[in-house]
Design a protein around this motif. Structure first.
Motif, PDB file in Angstrom:
ATOM      1  N   VAL A  24     -71.397  12.868 -58.842  1.00 43.76           N
ATOM      2  CA  VAL A  24     -71.767  12.320 -60.140  1.00 43.76           C
ATOM      3  C   VAL A  24     -72.836  13.177 -60.815  1.00 43.76           C
ATOM      4  N   GLY A  28     -72.167  14.774 -64.332  1.00 47.35           N
ATOM      5  CA  GLY A  28     -73.055  14.410 -65.439  1.00 47.35           C
ATOM      6  C   GLY A  28     -73.752  15.601 -66.047  1.00 47.35           C
ATOM      7  N   GLN A  29     -74.147  16.548 -65.207  1.00 45.08           N
ATOM      8  CA  GLN A  29     -74.802  17.763 -65.704  1.00 45.08           C
ATOM      9  C   GLN A  29     -73.832  18.602 -66.532  1.00 45.08           C
ATOM     10  N   ALA A  33     -74.873  14.740 -69.748  1.00 43.34           N
ATOM     11  CA  ALA A  33     -75.374  13.369 -69.732  1.00 43.34           C
ATOM     12  C   ALA A  33     -76.843  13.348 -69.328  1.00 43.34           C
ATOM     13  N   MET A  35     -79.628  12.587 -67.064  1.00 41.26           N
ATOM     14  CA  MET A  35     -79.635  12.404 -65.610  1.00 41.26           C
ATOM     15  C   MET A  35     -80.365  11.133 -65.186  1.00 41.26           C
ATOM     16  N   VAL A  38     -77.688   8.563 -65.368  1.00 44.39           N
ATOM     17  CA  VAL A  38     -76.687   8.788 -64.319  1.00 44.39           C
ATOM     18  C   VAL A  38     -77.191   8.270 -62.974  1.00 44.39           C
ATOM     19  N   THR A  42     -75.963   4.894 -60.898  1.00 47.11           N
ATOM     20  CA  THR A  42     -75.552   4.995 -59.496  1.00 47.11           C
ATOM     21  C   THR A  42     -76.322   3.999 -58.644  1.00 47.11           C
ATOM     22  N   GLY A  96     -76.282   4.839 -73.272  1.00 50.28           N
ATOM     23  CA  GLY A  96     -75.489   6.059 -73.237  1.00 50.28           C
ATOM     24  C   GLY A  96     -75.061   6.533 -74.610  1.00 50.28           C
TER      25      GLY A  96
END
Length: 98
Positions: A24, A28-29, A33, A35, A38, A42, A96
């Motif tokens: 993920v 995401g990187q 996104a 972090m 993210v 999680t 987001g």
């Protein structure tokens, strides 16, 4: 909250980070996104999976401490976990898109 099936499958809250977080984080990187979101998503998903699972380590320990079966404890936790999961999912969607 796609990480919760992994948490349910392994029965471990922290096992998700070993399996999912490297995938993920790179994804995401590459997508650009945030972090913080993210890693927070999680954490939320793995905690939801741990509370919704009938045989997770936290459920079994809490059930033994309170004198009920793991199924009874998980069944009573499920509405609260679902409510918190829905609120967290809505919050992460709003953050987001901001």
């Amino acid at each position: 909250m796609t990480k919760s099936p992994t948490s349910i499958a392994t029965g471990s809250n922290w096992g998700v980070f070993v399996i999912i977080l490297p995938i993920v984080a790179v994804l995401g990187q590459n997508l650009g996104a945030d972090m913080t979101l993210v890693i927070g998503a999680t954490l939320s998903a793995s905690t939801f999976g741990s509370h919704a699972c009938f045989y997770s380590d936290a459920t079994v320990l809490t059930a033994q401490a309170s004198g009920c079966t793991p199924f009874q404890h998980a069944f009573t936790q499920l509405p609260y976990a679902a409510l918190a999961g829905c609120i967290a999912a809505a919050g992460y969607l709003v953050l987001g898109y901001m």
